[in-house]
Design a protein around this motif. Structure first.
Motif, PDB file in Angstrom:
ATOM      1  N   SER A  33       0.793  -1.220   0.019  1.00  0.00           N
ATOM      2  CA  SER A  33       0.196   0.031  -0.100  1.00  0.00           C
ATOM      3  C   SER A  33       0.970   1.353   0.031  1.00  0.00           C
ATOM      4  O   SER A  33       0.203   2.206  -0.504  1.00  0.00           O
ATOM      5  CB  SER A  33      -0.824  -0.014   1.322  1.00  0.00           C
ATOM      6  OG  SER A  33      -0.067   0.094   2.446  1.00  0.00           O
ATOM      7  N   ASP A  34       2.209   1.217   0.343  1.00  0.00           N
ATOM      8  CA  ASP A  34       3.215   2.290   0.454  1.00  0.00           C
ATOM      9  C   ASP A  34       4.232   2.000  -0.383  1.00  0.00           C
ATOM     10  O   ASP A  34       5.086   1.222   0.369  1.00  0.00           O
ATOM     11  CB  ASP A  34       3.145   3.035   1.801  1.00  0.00           C
ATOM     12  CG  ASP A  34       3.748   4.156   1.841  1.00  0.00           C
ATOM     13  OD1 ASP A  34       4.949   4.393   1.246  1.00  0.00           O
ATOM     14  OD2 ASP A  34       3.575   5.185   2.762  1.00  0.00           O
ATOM     15  N   ALA A  35       4.712   2.549  -1.566  1.00  0.00           N
ATOM     16  CA  ALA A  35       6.001   2.064  -2.070  1.00  0.00           C
ATOM     17  C   ALA A  35       7.024   2.487  -1.387  1.00  0.00           C
ATOM     18  O   ALA A  35       8.121   2.040  -1.253  1.00  0.00           O
ATOM     19  CB  ALA A  35       6.012   2.852  -3.681  1.00  0.00           C
ATOM     20  N   LEU A  36       7.069   3.678  -0.672  1.00  0.00           N
ATOM     21  CA  LEU A  36       8.170   4.182   0.157  1.00  0.00           C
ATOM     22  C   LEU A  36       8.493   3.272   1.066  1.00  0.00           C
ATOM     23  O   LEU A  36       9.728   2.951   1.480  1.00  0.00           O
ATOM     24  CB  LEU A  36       8.128   5.596   0.557  1.00  0.00           C
ATOM     25  CG  LEU A  36       9.242   6.284   1.372  1.00  0.00           C
ATOM     26  CD1 LEU A  36      10.592   6.078   0.515  1.00  0.00           C
ATOM     27  CD2 LEU A  36       8.948   7.813   1.819  1.00  0.00           C
ATOM     28  N   CYS A  37       7.623   2.867   1.865  1.00  0.00           N
ATOM     29  CA  CYS A  37       7.665   1.800   3.085  1.00  0.00           C
ATOM     30  C   CYS A  37       8.274   0.482   2.418  1.00  0.00           C
ATOM     31  O   CYS A  37       9.067   0.017   2.937  1.00  0.00           O
ATOM     32  CB  CYS A  37       6.281   1.712   3.757  1.00  0.00           C
ATOM     33  SG  CYS A  37       5.686   2.932   4.734  1.00  0.00           S
ATOM     34  N   GLY A  38       7.788   0.008   1.448  1.00  0.00           N
ATOM     35  CA  GLY A  38       8.473  -1.100   0.774  1.00  0.00           C
ATOM     36  C   GLY A  38       9.862  -0.970   0.501  1.00  0.00           C
ATOM     37  O   GLY A  38      10.924  -1.848   0.551  1.00  0.00           O
ATOM     38  N   ARG A  39      10.351   0.477  -0.287  1.00  0.00           N
ATOM     39  CA  ARG A  39      11.764   0.643  -0.442  1.00  0.00           C
ATOM     40  C   ARG A  39      12.552   0.908   0.804  1.00  0.00           C
ATOM     41  O   ARG A  39      13.445   0.500   0.807  1.00  0.00           O
ATOM     42  CB  ARG A  39      11.584   2.056  -1.108  1.00  0.00           C
ATOM     43  CG  ARG A  39      13.011   2.581  -1.768  1.00  0.00           C
ATOM     44  CD  ARG A  39      13.651   1.733  -2.781  1.00  0.00           C
ATOM     45  NE  ARG A  39      14.927   2.238  -2.979  1.00  0.00           N
ATOM     46  CZ  ARG A  39      15.227   2.965  -3.968  1.00  0.00           C
ATOM     47  NH1 ARG A  39      14.373   3.392  -4.473  1.00  0.00           N
ATOM     48  NH2 ARG A  39      16.566   3.426  -4.075  1.00  0.00           N
ATOM     49  N   THR A  40      11.886   1.368   1.941  1.00  0.00           N
ATOM     50  CA  THR A  40      12.378   1.434   3.304  1.00  0.00           C
ATOM     51  C   THR A  40      12.841   0.068   3.772  1.00  0.00           C
ATOM     52  O   THR A  40      14.048  -0.245   4.340  1.00  0.00           O
ATOM     53  CB  THR A  40      11.520   2.169   4.343  1.00  0.00           C
ATOM     54  OG1 THR A  40      11.619   3.229   3.848  1.00  0.00           O
ATOM     55  CG2 THR A  40      12.371   2.141   5.622  1.00  0.00           C
ATOM     56  N   ILE A  41      11.766  -0.918   3.728  1.00  0.00           N
ATOM     57  CA  ILE A  41      12.376  -2.428   4.161  1.00  0.00           C
ATOM     58  C   ILE A  41      13.369  -3.029   3.224  1.00  0.00           C
ATOM     59  O   ILE A  41      14.415  -3.329   3.919  1.00  0.00           O
ATOM     60  CB  ILE A  41      10.926  -3.308   3.846  1.00  0.00           C
ATOM     61  CG1 ILE A  41       9.963  -2.687   4.938  1.00  0.00           C
ATOM     62  CG2 ILE A  41      11.448  -4.866   4.127  1.00  0.00           C
ATOM     63  CD1 ILE A  41       8.737  -3.618   4.711  1.00  0.00           C
ATOM     64  N   ASP A  42      13.441  -2.704   2.128  1.00  0.00           N
ATOM     65  CA  ASP A  42      14.592  -3.090   1.063  1.00  0.00           C
ATOM     66  C   ASP A  42      15.880  -2.564   1.682  1.00  0.00           C
ATOM     67  O   ASP A  42      16.663  -3.407   1.424  1.00  0.00           O
ATOM     68  CB  ASP A  42      13.955  -3.060  -0.529  1.00  0.00           C
ATOM     69  CG  ASP A  42      13.115  -3.748  -0.765  1.00  0.00           C
ATOM     70  OD1 ASP A  42      12.610  -4.751  -0.196  1.00  0.00           O
ATOM     71  OD2 ASP A  42      12.433  -3.347  -1.792  1.00  0.00           O
ATOM     72  N   GLN A  43      15.717  -1.249   1.557  1.00  0.00           N
ATOM     73  CA  GLN A  43      17.064  -0.410   2.143  1.00  0.00           C
ATOM     74  C   GLN A  43      17.651  -1.129   3.351  1.00  0.00           C
ATOM     75  O   GLN A  43      18.866  -1.224   3.709  1.00  0.00           O
ATOM     76  CB  GLN A  43      16.690   0.944   2.223  1.00  0.00           C
ATOM     77  CG  GLN A  43      18.126   1.749   2.174  1.00  0.00           C
ATOM     78  CD  GLN A  43      19.027   1.565   0.862  1.00  0.00           C
ATOM     79  OE1 GLN A  43      18.346   1.818  -0.209  1.00  0.00           O
ATOM     80  NE2 GLN A  43      20.086   1.372   1.145  1.00  0.00           N
ATOM     81  N   PHE A  44      16.679  -1.113   4.432  1.00  0.00           N
ATOM     82  CA  PHE A  44      16.913  -1.835   5.588  1.00  0.00           C
ATOM     83  C   PHE A  44      17.946  -3.151   5.491  1.00  0.00           C
ATOM     84  O   PHE A  44      18.947  -3.353   6.021  1.00  0.00           O
ATOM     85  CB  PHE A  44      15.652  -2.004   6.598  1.00  0.00           C
ATOM     86  CG  PHE A  44      15.946  -2.485   7.683  1.00  0.00           C
ATOM     87  CD1 PHE A  44      15.929  -1.851   8.840  1.00  0.00           C
ATOM     88  CD2 PHE A  44      15.824  -4.115   7.811  1.00  0.00           C
ATOM     89  CE1 PHE A  44      16.101  -2.502   9.968  1.00  0.00           C
ATOM     90  CE2 PHE A  44      15.978  -4.438   9.354  1.00  0.00           C
ATOM     91  CZ  PHE A  44      16.206  -3.680  10.291  1.00  0.00           C
ATOM     92  N   CYS A  45      17.244  -4.092   4.811  1.00  0.00           N
ATOM     93  CA  CYS A  45      18.073  -5.258   4.474  1.00  0.00           C
ATOM     94  C   CYS A  45      19.107  -5.126   3.748  1.00  0.00           C
ATOM     95  O   CYS A  45      20.245  -5.922   4.240  1.00  0.00           O
ATOM     96  CB  CYS A  45      16.977  -6.257   3.411  1.00  0.00           C
ATOM     97  SG  CYS A  45      15.444  -6.704   4.244  1.00  0.00           S
ATOM     98  N   ALA A  46      19.420  -4.464   2.797  1.00  0.00           N
ATOM     99  CA  ALA A  46      20.726  -4.025   2.239  1.00  0.00           C
ATOM    100  C   ALA A  46      21.562  -3.573   3.230  1.00  0.00           C
ATOM    101  O   ALA A  46      22.845  -3.977   3.231  1.00  0.00           O
ATOM    102  CB  ALA A  46      20.587  -3.097   1.130  1.00  0.00           C
TER     103      ALA A  46
END
Length: 329
Positions: A235-248
């Motif tokens: 529902s929120d692309a920036l939240c998804g990007r945040t999770i991915d950046q967190f993992c990286a």
């Protein structure tokens, strides 16, 4: 004189998990989670736990002889103050308050590290098959309320834990986007540690900083739970990007831990955050960034990175700490 029952505790910035070990070799029993904010300190929380166990079992109030507390802070002399909690206590005072014959206070990731050699089956998730038999040096990196780092080394005398505060190392950028992100975060925090972004307290800051770098509108009121929920449901692309950046970013920190500690037996991912999005974690850039260490890429490719899905694993490590200190009597 018997040293049982033994009181075990894993105390983070938000919750305190308690258990009793009632006999040699027994698994932690009567496990309960108490909110730290509901109690004045660990002594009061432990007493409340023992009363709850007595009420639930109908048995007399247990009187622990020994206790081991795994705490989310650095452990030094008598005074212990939590990094991400208002709790502080005296070791001697707590031992007297609880009437203990012996009390151990160890860093929570020291306890979690001690559990690594005995983790099995449903306690772990691995991307490619089961992890190899534990040997050599094992490390653990875990985002929870804060970010913990610990290790354990196989010696002739058994497994020896290496406590530390690796969550507070300086976070490094791996590309231009991360350099810009750290520049934004440094306006608020001159020293950007790994914990500053890779933790429950840090995920909202990562979300806001990433939004500024990418020029996207942010919802400043989102907490960690909301960011994870919105990121996973799409529902929120920036939240998804945040999770991915967190993992990286976590992959880079875990790779650094592997190199620093020589943890060729494995770098385990612990804490309460990553198990919430395990599938996303395994599909992320975590492993790529874990291995992206130039000339040592092949060295890191051979190191497994299992995910600990058992949030109670540190209690087993606390039990082993008493075993090492007091024996099995």
């Amino acid at each position: 004189m018997t040293t049982y029952p033994r009181l075990l505790a894993d105390i983070g910035g938000t919750n305190a998990r308690f258990a009793l070990q009632e006999a040699p070799g027994a698994a932690p029993a009567h496990i309960l989670k108490l909110a730290a904010a509901d109690h004045a300190g660990p002594g009061e929380a432990a007493q409340a736990y023992l009363r709850q166990v007595a009420e639930a079992t109908g048995a007399p109030l247990a009187t622990p002889r020994w206790a081991a507390l795994a705490v989310a802070t650095a452990v030094g002399e008598d005074r212990v103050a939590f990094t991400n909690s208002a709790w502080a206590f005296s070791r001697r005072g707590l031992q007297q308050q609880l009437g203990l014959d012996g009390l151990l206070v160890l860093n929570d990731f020291e306890a979690l590290a001690l559990s690594l050699p005995v983790l099995r089956g449903e306690q772990l998730r691995c991307e490619a098959g089961p992890p190899p038999a534990p040997q050599g040096t094992l490390a653990v990196v875990g985002p929870g309320t804060g970010l913990g780092v610990g290790a354990v080394v196989a010696t002739r005398a058994g497994w020896v834990a290496l406590p530390g505060e690796g969550g507070h190392v300086t976070l490094a950028a791996a590309d231009d986007l991360e350099a810009a992100l750290l520049k934004v975060v440094r306006r608020e925090h001159p020293h950007v540690s790994a914990e500053r972004l890779l933790s429950g307290i840090g995920l909202p800051l990562l979300y806001r900083g990433l939004g500024e770098v990418l020029g996207q509108t942010v919802d400043a009121g989102l907490d960690t739970a909301a960011i994870v929920t919105r990121g996973l449901d799409g529902s929120d692309a920036l939240c998804g990007r945040t999770i991915d950046q967190f993992c990286a970013l976590l992959g880079g920190v875990a790779g650094n831990a592997a190199l620093t500690l020589g943890a060729r037996g494995g770098v385990y991912i612990g804490g309460g955050i990553v198990p919430r999005f395990a599938e996303r974690f395994f599909a992320s850039a975590f492993r790529q960034r874990f291995e992206a260490k130039g000339r040592f890429e092949a060295y890191l490719q051979a190191i497994p990175t299992p995910l600990i899905v058992d949030t109670l694993a540190a209690l087993s490590g606390a039990a082993l700490a008493i075993e090492q200190a007091a024996g099995s009597a």
